[in-house]
Scaffold this active site. Structure first.
Site, PDB file in Angstrom:
ATOM      1  N   GLY A   5      -5.304   1.042  39.740  1.00  0.00           N
ATOM      2  CA  GLY A   5      -4.197   2.214  39.012  1.00  0.00           C
ATOM      3  C   GLY A   5      -3.049   3.067  39.730  1.00  0.00           C
ATOM      4  O   GLY A   5      -2.175   3.340  39.558  1.00  0.00           O
ATOM      5  N   SER A  22      -5.135  -2.791  41.605  1.00  0.00           N
ATOM      6  CA  SER A  22      -3.482  -2.982  41.405  1.00  0.00           C
ATOM      7  C   SER A  22      -3.294  -4.508  41.864  1.00  0.00           C
ATOM      8  O   SER A  22      -2.648  -4.669  42.834  1.00  0.00           O
ATOM      9  CB  SER A  22      -2.714  -2.195  42.787  1.00  0.00           C
ATOM     10  OG  SER A  22      -2.826  -0.838  41.989  1.00  0.00           O
ATOM     11  N   GLU A  50     -14.279   3.621  35.612  1.00  0.00           N
ATOM     12  CA  GLU A  50     -13.738   4.736  35.126  1.00  0.00           C
ATOM     13  C   GLU A  50     -14.590   5.134  33.985  1.00  0.00           C
ATOM     14  O   GLU A  50     -15.060   6.131  34.193  1.00  0.00           O
ATOM     15  CB  GLU A  50     -12.510   4.238  34.008  1.00  0.00           C
ATOM     16  CG  GLU A  50     -11.480   4.002  34.590  1.00  0.00           C
ATOM     17  CD  GLU A  50     -10.308   3.157  34.210  1.00  0.00           C
ATOM     18  OE1 GLU A  50     -10.353   3.271  33.304  1.00  0.00           O
ATOM     19  OE2 GLU A  50      -9.066   2.455  34.652  1.00  0.00           O
ATOM     20  N   LYS A 104      -8.679  -1.657  28.374  1.00  0.00           N
ATOM     21  CA  LYS A 104      -8.598  -0.113  28.596  1.00  0.00           C
ATOM     22  C   LYS A 104      -9.019  -0.051  27.246  1.00  0.00           C
ATOM     23  O   LYS A 104      -9.071  -0.698  26.764  1.00  0.00           O
ATOM     24  CB  LYS A 104      -7.942   0.343  30.119  1.00  0.00           C
ATOM     25  CG  LYS A 104      -8.084  -0.431  31.502  1.00  0.00           C
ATOM     26  CD  LYS A 104      -7.964   0.665  32.331  1.00  0.00           C
ATOM     27  CE  LYS A 104      -8.106   0.275  33.805  1.00  0.00           C
ATOM     28  NZ  LYS A 104      -7.677   0.746  34.535  1.00  0.00           N
ATOM     29  N   ASN A 138      -9.110  -5.912  32.010  1.00  0.00           N
ATOM     30  CA  ASN A 138      -9.014  -5.512  30.986  1.00  0.00           C
ATOM     31  C   ASN A 138      -8.004  -5.073  30.172  1.00  0.00           C
ATOM     32  O   ASN A 138      -7.375  -3.665  31.261  1.00  0.00           O
ATOM     33  CB  ASN A 138      -9.841  -3.997  32.525  1.00  0.00           C
ATOM     34  CG  ASN A 138     -10.691  -2.987  31.944  1.00  0.00           C
ATOM     35  OD1 ASN A 138     -10.693  -3.023  30.456  1.00  0.00           O
ATOM     36  ND2 ASN A 138     -10.978  -2.256  32.793  1.00  0.00           N
ATOM     37  N   HIS A 176     -17.768  -0.202  35.331  1.00  0.00           N
ATOM     38  CA  HIS A 176     -16.419  -0.198  35.856  1.00  0.00           C
ATOM     39  C   HIS A 176     -16.224   1.639  36.145  1.00  0.00           C
ATOM     40  O   HIS A 176     -17.047   2.628  35.787  1.00  0.00           O
ATOM     41  CB  HIS A 176     -15.062  -0.617  34.618  1.00  0.00           C
ATOM     42  CG  HIS A 176     -13.971  -0.649  35.132  1.00  0.00           C
ATOM     43  ND1 HIS A 176     -13.344   0.669  35.385  1.00  0.00           N
ATOM     44  CD2 HIS A 176     -13.199  -1.256  35.399  1.00  0.00           C
ATOM     45  CE1 HIS A 176     -12.078   0.798  35.723  1.00  0.00           C
ATOM     46  NE2 HIS A 176     -12.335  -0.755  35.507  1.00  0.00           N
ATOM     47  N   GLU A 209     -14.089  -3.614  43.333  1.00  0.00           N
ATOM     48  CA  GLU A 209     -13.032  -2.880  43.054  1.00  0.00           C
ATOM     49  C   GLU A 209     -12.702  -1.268  43.301  1.00  0.00           C
ATOM     50  O   GLU A 209     -13.612  -0.728  43.077  1.00  0.00           O
ATOM     51  CB  GLU A 209     -12.931  -2.141  41.494  1.00  0.00           C
ATOM     52  CG  GLU A 209     -13.200  -4.288  40.348  1.00  0.00           C
ATOM     53  CD  GLU A 209     -12.118  -3.893  38.971  1.00  0.00           C
ATOM     54  OE1 GLU A 209     -11.039  -4.145  38.441  1.00  0.00           O
ATOM     55  OE2 GLU A 209     -12.626  -2.706  38.054  1.00  0.00           O
TER      56      GLU A 209
HETATM   57  C1  PEP Z   1      -9.012  -2.167  35.938  1.00  0.00           C
HETATM   58  O1  PEP Z   1      -9.252  -1.143  36.153  1.00  0.00           O
HETATM   59  O2  PEP Z   1     -10.193  -2.924  36.423  1.00  0.00           O
HETATM   60  C2  PEP Z   1      -8.176  -2.681  37.549  1.00  0.00           C
HETATM   61  C3  PEP Z   1      -8.023  -2.941  38.730  1.00  0.00           C
HETATM   62  O3  PEP Z   1      -6.779  -1.638  37.174  1.00  0.00           O
HETATM   63  P1  PEP Z   1      -5.258  -2.409  37.950  1.00  0.00           P
HETATM   64  O4  PEP Z   1      -5.542  -3.647  38.155  1.00  0.00           O
HETATM   65  O5  PEP Z   1      -4.323  -1.738  36.653  1.00  0.00           O
HETATM   66  O6  PEP Z   1      -5.454  -1.345  39.401  1.00  0.00           O
END
Ligand code: PEP
Length: 258
Positions: free
Chosen positions: A176, A216, A102, A11, A9, A100, A170
């Site tokens: 992040g 992460s 966000e 973003k 992703n 997601h 997630e």
């Molecule tokens: C995400 O935004 O789906 C995600 C898992 O981000 P990150 O890997 O940066 O934690």
């Protein structure tokens, strides 16, 4: 046997001019890996919607698939700023990420809104990746499973039986932040999701549905996380912006499967 899936992703990152060089670098990494591992897996990149055409052209006749980061709840109409699921199909973009964190937290998309998008995506034959996960206060309050169960609940109102869907667990506190769930924490929730699917759909549906972990993920932790029986791959944000890191996640993740 569920095929491991590694989804990226991006973003709202990268310029359109960066798409081709990235895909070339990733393909090189994956070719070396396929020769070494001989393992089967799938890779999907979800760039910003503005980059999808370029990504499609750059990945034609390659094993890299492309996806969108969201889609509208109707095929067309007065929905300023939305992306039609019909057009995603037309562009040759089979995957779409939905719900997601966000989208849920920054743009206040509730379960009902995510359901509308999911129904529209399924109607067009897109492959949805439905994201679920709890915030830190929810985890601290012991509400993780209740939150995940509520978010999964929309599946009961979508025509998913007989279709292919992917769930991405997630935890919001891991996205992040550099702080990933431990393999045991991820497995506990993945197992809960799989048994929920079994109860509400069927053992066959539960067994075939891939459950990804996101939060992460990096090359250093992908092997540990993927050694858990219900972790079928990853949804990767930050580390997917670098082709070497992303192919490192794939390589190390697959090592725990061989
Ligand atoms: C995400 O935004 O789906 C995600 C898992 O981000 P990150 O890997 O940066 O934690």
């Amino acid at each position: 046997m569920r095929l491991p899936l590694f989804a990226a992703n991006w973003k709202m990152n990268k310029a359109v001019s960066e798409v081709r060089p990235f895909m070339l670098a990733l393909l090189e990494g994956l070719h070396v890996l396929s020769a070494k591992a001989g393992t089967h897996y799938e890779v999907m990149i979800a760039p910003p919607a503005t980059h999808l055409m370029t990504a499609r052209e750059a990945t034609q006749k390659t094993p890299i698939q492309i996806g969108a980061q969201n889609c509208g709840q109707a095929p067309s109409g007065a929905f300023t700023g939305e992306i039609s699921p019909v057009v995603l199909k037309e562009l040759g973009c089979p995957w779409v990420i939905l719900g997601h964190s966000e989208r849920r937290h920054l743009y206040l998309e509730d379960d009902n809104r995510v359901l509308g998008r999911l129904q529209a995506a399924l109607k067009e034959g897109l492959l949805p990746i439905l994201c679920v996960g709890e915030t830190l206060p929810e985890r601290k309050a012991g509400q993780t499973m209740a939150v995940v169960e509520r978010q999964l609940g929309i599946l009961k109102n979508a025509e998913v039986a007989g279709k292919s869907i992917v769930i991405a667990y997630e935890p919001v506190w891991a996205i992040g932040t550099g702080e990933n769930a431990t393999p045991a924490q991820a497995q506990e929730v993945h197992q809960f999701i799989r048994s929920w699917l079994k109860t509400h759909f069927s053992p066959a549906f539960s067994e075939k549905t891939r459950i990804l972990y996101g939060g992460s993920v990096k090359p250093e932790n992908s092997a540990f996380l993927m050694s858990e029986p219900d972790v079928d791959g990853f949804l990767v944000g930050g580390a997917s912006l670098d082709a070497k890191s992303f192919s490192g996640i794939v390589e190390n993740g697959l090592k725990s499967r061989s």
